[in-house]
Design a protein around this motif. Structure first.
Motif, PDB file in Angstrom:
ATOM      1  N   TYR A 334       0.773  -1.094  -0.056  1.00 34.72           N
ATOM      2  CA  TYR A 334       0.070   0.004   0.191  1.00 34.72           C
ATOM      3  C   TYR A 334       0.848   1.383  -0.116  1.00 34.72           C
ATOM      4  O   TYR A 334       1.608   1.696   0.910  1.00 34.72           O
ATOM      5  N   ASP A 336      -0.530   4.295  -1.267  1.00 34.89           N
ATOM      6  CA  ASP A 336      -1.346   5.297  -1.888  1.00 34.89           C
ATOM      7  C   ASP A 336      -1.536   6.705  -1.005  1.00 34.89           C
ATOM      8  O   ASP A 336      -0.962   6.656  -0.064  1.00 34.89           O
ATOM      9  N   GLN A 356      -2.442  -7.692  -3.027  1.00 34.84           N
ATOM     10  CA  GLN A 356      -3.034  -6.325  -3.133  1.00 34.84           C
ATOM     11  C   GLN A 356      -2.024  -5.446  -3.213  1.00 34.84           C
ATOM     12  O   GLN A 356      -1.131  -5.389  -2.448  1.00 34.84           O
ATOM     13  N   ASP A 358      -1.850  -1.277  -4.046  1.00 33.83           N
ATOM     14  CA  ASP A 358      -2.630   0.030  -4.126  1.00 33.83           C
ATOM     15  C   ASP A 358      -1.535   1.184  -4.382  1.00 33.83           C
ATOM     16  O   ASP A 358      -0.625   1.557  -3.443  1.00 33.83           O
ATOM     17  N   SER A 360      -2.861   4.211  -5.654  1.00 29.09           N
ATOM     18  CA  SER A 360      -3.834   5.408  -5.868  1.00 29.09           C
ATOM     19  C   SER A 360      -3.397   6.657  -5.517  1.00 29.09           C
ATOM     20  O   SER A 360      -2.559   6.728  -4.278  1.00 29.09           O
ATOM     21  N   TYR A 380      -6.498  -7.574  -6.192  1.00 27.26           N
ATOM     22  CA  TYR A 380      -6.956  -6.079  -5.697  1.00 27.26           C
ATOM     23  C   TYR A 380      -5.832  -5.261  -6.153  1.00 27.26           C
ATOM     24  O   TYR A 380      -4.685  -5.338  -5.686  1.00 27.26           O
ATOM     25  N   ASN A 382      -5.296  -1.149  -7.400  1.00 23.23           N
ATOM     26  CA  ASN A 382      -5.802   0.442  -7.180  1.00 23.23           C
ATOM     27  C   ASN A 382      -4.783   1.406  -7.833  1.00 23.23           C
ATOM     28  O   ASN A 382      -3.805   1.506  -7.059  1.00 23.23           O
ATOM     29  N   SER A 384      -6.011   4.449  -9.069  1.00 25.22           N
ATOM     30  CA  SER A 384      -6.930   5.542  -9.471  1.00 25.22           C
ATOM     31  C   SER A 384      -6.302   6.959  -9.058  1.00 25.22           C
ATOM     32  O   SER A 384      -5.427   6.859  -8.184  1.00 25.22           O
ATOM     33  N   GLN A 403     -12.064  -5.962  -9.297  1.00 28.21           N
ATOM     34  CA  GLN A 403     -10.907  -6.362  -8.679  1.00 28.21           C
ATOM     35  C   GLN A 403     -10.065  -5.026  -8.862  1.00 28.21           C
ATOM     36  O   GLN A 403      -8.790  -5.022  -8.346  1.00 28.21           O
ATOM     37  N   ILE A 404     -10.333  -4.177  -9.638  1.00 28.28           N
ATOM     38  CA  ILE A 404      -9.437  -3.111 -10.116  1.00 28.28           C
ATOM     39  C   ILE A 404     -10.215  -1.827  -9.995  1.00 28.28           C
ATOM     40  O   ILE A 404     -11.253  -1.646  -9.962  1.00 28.28           O
ATOM     41  N   SER A 405      -9.297  -0.597  -9.776  1.00 27.33           N
ATOM     42  CA  SER A 405      -9.854   0.675  -9.688  1.00 27.33           C
ATOM     43  C   SER A 405      -8.947   1.404 -10.407  1.00 27.33           C
ATOM     44  O   SER A 405      -7.752   1.916 -10.316  1.00 27.33           O
TER      45      SER A 405
END
Length: 473
Positions: A334, A336, A356, A358, A360, A380, A382, A384, A403-405
């Motif tokens: 993570y 983000d 996972q 992230d 974003s 997962y 992300n 975004s 599962q995606i953004s």
């Protein structure tokens, strides 16, 4: 079974038994041990259990469905050493003369409904100071309220495990915990404790496990906290701790840390490279929701055992280190809500165990690396609110919109229809072949005509020169 006069030990733990324990067993005065933990027994304990089982030394009832009040008569079983009642539905107050069990070595009342969230709930602690051999005390996950009694510091210095987590305790942590020189596990999490960490925590030289998360503790961390070189788990998350140099002032001395969580605090400063170089044993490192600045050093790749890594919601900047790909055991990453910039390193696809990811709410640019399609465990992703662009892959994790953004990236196109991005302006199939022919002709044909024209001009000039006897005109 109650008719077996010399019946001394009942051991039936970790089965699939249910129902109630026959009352006759509690009348077998020769019994020294009842061990039925890990079943589905229910019912309450006889109120006179301490009178009918005077020779009882061990009572193991954990992980069942027993209920009712704590039997006050238990203090008559003066030889009791182990009282293990966790993961049941017992309730009520603990008798204040529990310390009459002077041979008590382990008292585990965790995960019940003891206490009434009152200031008298822990009054029985004072009597436990008579138990000079007490090694384990677990009162966690109950309804105990009030402050931690100062007299707790007078408990046996043989104490190795102390758990008071997830109650309704308030006030400060009293001085005196440093007396527990043999303590290796301390859990005070999920209460309403306030104030600072007492300085005498530095005396806990054998501490291995420290959990203080989700309280109202504040101030700076005492540098001596890592005098315990054996400390492998430290969770200080969800408090109001502060300080601009926690890595160099405190954590640098915790050489054997494996699990570190200092998220949701007010820490500032940078993540120093030498800390990462010297703490390769870390398995989990959670620094999210603080105010760390600077870049993430490439030395992060030295954390080769890292499984969980989070620096989200800080003020980190710079590029994502390509050395993160060296953390081959990473499962959750993570990063983000920072200011990371540059492109997404394609070599993150070498994180074969990643589940996972992230990235974003950063300032990332460039395309989405197609290599990420190959991550078979990634469930997962992300990306975004960045500034990434180009065509969205459509296999692997990209084939499942849940599962995606990717929202907030206005330069992306393509992908599966569920993502609702515009199609990419790229000519495909037969048209792509025609385009190649057009491009080829547009280059080759003019060049050919130019050459032919030059040859024709040369031929005409040569013929005229020949007619004029070698003269051009």
């Amino acid at each position: 079974m109650g008719l077996l006069k010399r019946f001394a030990r009942l051991a039936a733990a970790e089965n699939k038994l249910s129902g109630i324990i026959p009352a006759s067993i509690f009348n077998s005065s020769a019994i020294t041990v009842i061990s039925v933990g890990g079943n589905s027994f229910h019912g309450s304990l006889p109120t006179n259990i301490g009178l009918t089982l005077p020779n009882l030394e061990g009572l193991y009832l954990g992980t069942n469905e027993f209920y009712g009040n704590f039997p006050t008569s238990i203090t008559n079983a003066s030889g009791l050493k182990i009282l293990d009642l966790p993961y049941n539905k017992f309730a009520g107050q603990i008798p204040t003369n529990l310390g009459d069990l002077t041979n008590l070595q382990e008292l585990n009342l965790g995960d019940n409904f003891f206490g009434n969230n009152s200031t008298q709930d822990l009054d029985f602690i004072a009597s436990l100071t008579n138990c000079s051999n007490l090694r384990i005390l677990s009162l966690s996950y109950n309804n105990f309220g009030g402050n931690i009694p100062r007299v707790m510091a007078n408990l046996s210095n043989q104490l190795t495990q102390l758990f008071l987590g997830e109650n309704q305790l308030s006030g400060t942590i009293p001085e005196g915990f440093g007396n527990f020189v043999n303590l290796y596990s301390l859990g005070l999490e999920e209460n309403s404790l306030s104030g600072v960490i007492p300085r005498d925590f530095g005396k806990l030289q054998n501490l291995q496990f420290l959990s203080l998360y989700q309280n109202n503790l504040f101030g700076q961390i005492v540098p001596s906290l890592c005098n315990a070189t054996t400390l492998y788990l430290m969770d200080l998350s969800f408090n109001q701790f502060e300080g601009g140099n926690i890595f160099d002032n405190v954590l640098i001395n915790c050489q054997n840390l494996q699990y570190l969580d200092i998220s949701q605090n007010n820490f500032t400063g940078i993540i120093p490279p030498h800390f990462l170089e010297t703490h390769s044993s870390l398995i989990a490192m959670v620094l999210s929701e603080n105010s760390f600045t600077g870049s993430l050093p490439p030395e992060v790749g030295k954390l080769v055992h890292l499984v969980n890594f989070s620096v989200s919601h800080n003020q980190l900047a710079g590029a994502i280190p390509i050395s993160l790909a060296d953390c081959s055991d990473l499962e959750n990453l993570y990063m983000d809500a920072n200011f990371f910039q540059g492109t997404i390193p394609p070599n993150l696809a070498s994180l074969k165990s990643i589940q996972q990811l992230d990235l974003s709410s950063n300032n990332l640019t460039g395309p989405i690396p197609r290599e990420l399609e190959k991550l078979q465990f990634l469930s997962y992703l992300n990306l975004s609110y960045n500034d990434i662009e180009g065509e969205i892959p459509n296999t692997g994790v990209f084939s499942n919109a849940s599962q995606i953004s990717l929202i907030g990236n206005n330069k992306l196109c393509g992908g599966i229809p569920e993502l609702e991005f515009p199609p990419c302006p790229v000519i495909k199939g037969k048209n792509r072949g025609k385009l190649k022919v057009v491009i080829l002709l547009s280059i080759v044909l003019p060049a050919t005509l130019l050459v032919l024209g030059a040859l024709l001009l040369y031929f005409l000039v040569y013929q005229r020169r020949k007619k004029n006897g070698g003269r051009i005109l």
